[in-house]
Design a protein around this motif. Sequence first.
Motif, PDB file in Angstrom:
ATOM      1  N   SER A  12     -22.730   4.761 -12.574  1.00  0.00           N
ATOM      2  CA  SER A  12     -23.067   6.191 -12.662  1.00  0.00           C
ATOM      3  C   SER A  12     -23.409   6.745 -11.283  1.00  0.00           C
ATOM      4  CB  SER A  12     -24.249   6.402 -13.618  1.00  0.00           C
ATOM      5  OG  SER A  12     -23.930   5.981 -14.925  1.00  0.00           O
ATOM      6  N   MET A  13     -24.145   5.972 -10.497  1.00  0.00           N
ATOM      7  CA  MET A  13     -24.473   6.380  -9.132  1.00  0.00           C
ATOM      8  C   MET A  13     -23.207   6.523  -8.291  1.00  0.00           C
ATOM      9  SD  MET A  13     -27.832   3.974  -8.503  1.00  0.00           S
ATOM     10  CE  MET A  13     -28.009   4.389  -6.768  1.00  0.00           C
ATOM     11  N   SER A  14     -22.252   5.628  -8.508  1.00  0.00           N
ATOM     12  CA  SER A  14     -20.980   5.711  -7.777  1.00  0.00           C
ATOM     13  C   SER A  14     -20.235   7.000  -8.118  1.00  0.00           C
ATOM     14  CB  SER A  14     -20.099   4.507  -8.104  1.00  0.00           C
ATOM     15  OG  SER A  14     -20.709   3.308  -7.709  1.00  0.00           O
ATOM     16  N   ALA A  15     -20.234   7.366  -9.393  1.00  0.00           N
ATOM     17  CA  ALA A  15     -19.560   8.606  -9.806  1.00  0.00           C
ATOM     18  C   ALA A  15     -20.232   9.820  -9.179  1.00  0.00           C
ATOM     19  CB  ALA A  15     -19.576   8.719 -11.327  1.00  0.00           C
ATOM     20  N   ILE A  16     -21.559   9.829  -9.159  1.00  0.00           N
ATOM     21  CA  ILE A  16     -22.296  10.947  -8.550  1.00  0.00           C
ATOM     22  C   ILE A  16     -22.016  11.016  -7.055  1.00  0.00           C
ATOM     23  CG2 ILE A  16     -24.605  11.836  -8.035  1.00  0.00           C
ATOM     24  CD1 ILE A  16     -25.529  10.602 -10.689  1.00  0.00           C
ATOM     25  N   SER A  17     -21.975   9.855  -6.403  1.00  0.00           N
ATOM     26  CA  SER A  17     -21.684   9.830  -4.965  1.00  0.00           C
ATOM     27  C   SER A  17     -20.297  10.394  -4.675  1.00  0.00           C
ATOM     28  CB  SER A  17     -21.788   8.393  -4.435  1.00  0.00           C
ATOM     29  OG  SER A  17     -23.110   7.945  -4.445  1.00  0.00           O
ATOM     30  N   GLY A  18     -19.327  10.047  -5.521  1.00  0.00           N
ATOM     31  CA  GLY A  18     -17.978  10.578  -5.339  1.00  0.00           C
ATOM     32  C   GLY A  18     -17.931  12.096  -5.472  1.00  0.00           C
ATOM     33  N   ILE A  19     -18.652  12.618  -6.464  1.00  0.00           N
ATOM     34  CA  ILE A  19     -18.688  14.071  -6.665  1.00  0.00           C
ATOM     35  C   ILE A  19     -19.352  14.765  -5.479  1.00  0.00           C
ATOM     36  CG2 ILE A  19     -19.643  15.908  -8.101  1.00  0.00           C
ATOM     37  CD1 ILE A  19     -19.355  13.991 -10.499  1.00  0.00           C
ATOM     38  N   LEU A  20     -20.507  14.211  -5.029  1.00  0.00           N
ATOM     39  CA  LEU A  20     -21.220  14.805  -3.895  1.00  0.00           C
ATOM     40  C   LEU A  20     -20.374  14.756  -2.625  1.00  0.00           C
ATOM     41  CD1 LEU A  20     -24.843  13.388  -4.413  1.00  0.00           C
ATOM     42  CD2 LEU A  20     -24.044  15.728  -4.807  1.00  0.00           C
ATOM     43  N   LEU A  21     -19.640  13.675  -2.449  1.00  0.00           N
ATOM     44  CA  LEU A  21     -18.791  13.546  -1.265  1.00  0.00           C
ATOM     45  C   LEU A  21     -17.703  14.612  -1.261  1.00  0.00           C
ATOM     46  CD1 LEU A  21     -18.225  11.852   1.264  1.00  0.00           C
ATOM     47  CD2 LEU A  21     -16.759  10.391  -0.127  1.00  0.00           C
ATOM     48  N   LEU A  22     -17.069  14.841  -2.401  1.00  0.00           N
ATOM     49  CA  LEU A  22     -16.033  15.867  -2.493  1.00  0.00           C
ATOM     50  C   LEU A  22     -16.606  17.262  -2.277  1.00  0.00           C
ATOM     51  CD1 LEU A  22     -13.955  14.536  -5.542  1.00  0.00           C
ATOM     52  CD2 LEU A  22     -13.351  14.441  -3.115  1.00  0.00           C
ATOM     53  N   LEU A  23     -17.794  17.516  -2.830  1.00  0.00           N
ATOM     54  CA  LEU A  23     -18.447  18.816  -2.630  1.00  0.00           C
ATOM     55  C   LEU A  23     -18.786  19.042  -1.160  1.00  0.00           C
ATOM     56  CD1 LEU A  23     -20.877  19.020  -5.700  1.00  0.00           C
ATOM     57  CD2 LEU A  23     -18.830  20.411  -5.295  1.00  0.00           C
ATOM     58  N   ALA A  24     -19.275  18.005  -0.509  1.00  0.00           N
ATOM     59  CA  ALA A  24     -19.628  18.129   0.904  1.00  0.00           C
ATOM     60  C   ALA A  24     -18.393  18.424   1.755  1.00  0.00           C
ATOM     61  CB  ALA A  24     -20.312  16.853   1.387  1.00  0.00           C
ATOM     62  N   ILE A  25     -17.291  17.741   1.460  1.00  0.00           N
ATOM     63  CA  ILE A  25     -16.047  17.990   2.203  1.00  0.00           C
ATOM     64  C   ILE A  25     -15.568  19.422   1.969  1.00  0.00           C
ATOM     65  CG2 ILE A  25     -13.616  17.334   2.371  1.00  0.00           C
ATOM     66  CD1 ILE A  25     -14.468  14.459   1.722  1.00  0.00           C
TER      67      ILE A  25
END
Length: 298
Positions: A12-25
């Motif tokens: 679940s943490m990995s999924a959240i990290s992926g979403i945050l990374l895309l938002l930041a980009i």
Amino acid sequence: MSHSLLTRTRFSMSAISGILLLLAIALLAGKGLNWGLDFTGGVVAEVRLDQQLKAADIKPIVDKALQQDVQLIGSSEADRWTFRYNQVEDTTVSLVSVLESSSASVEVLNSSIVGPQVGSDMVEQGGLAVFACLLLTMLYLSYRFEWRLALGALLALTHDVVIVLGMFALTQIEFNLTTLAAVLAVLGYSLNDSIIIADRTRELFKAKPNEEANLLINDAVRATFSRTLITSGTTLVTVSSLWLLGGPALEGFAIALCLGIAFGTWSSISLGVTFPQLIGISPEHYKKAAPMAEEALP
């Protein structure tokens, strides 16, 4: 925490990290960073004014007259102020003439201009510094770990830096040389967290080559979590003090470090060891090759 619950938490943490990374980009591509005068060029002036004046009395007047958000920094002396602002196209408007309307005495102690060429050089040198750090880190990780663990640590490192930059793009807090120094410091903290948990994972893989990778990674997270939490928590307390008491001059530096340390601890679990598991790392990759049987003598 049971193995199944810890595994679900990590993924679940990995999924959240992926979403945050895309938002930041997306934020970096859409809004971009609010570059400070160190990068864009402008005027820095140190001025002595009446002692009774406060920042709330000066800043609204200067912002309105110069038609921009002027950075106002106080000093240990009540009557000394530092103004940082972009050069004004209207040459009839000057900082001294604006301040004379609110202060009986205005004395410019020193003034300097950062040209656009100097600013562009700083952008280039800052980018090269970050790139060099990432390159050297990648070479070190490739030497230290099996490529899957090395890739996980590098991904966690990139994640932390991009998230910090994305938050600056979202809030439009000024990004200057001090903030860039904090981003470089974040690289070190993130790398430290990732190496600790990756090193423990490697040790468990070597010690228990017949165990499941998922169970060993969970054990590595449990073994290092308290140590990482204490180290990061202690540093966060110190950096938070800088944020609260350091004033505007250290605000960007403290915010970048707070975010970087927090996300560094997060990503070491969500990406540092979970991503290698997703791409198939297992204890078999750390098994020592059996020595070849000696040929029988004739």
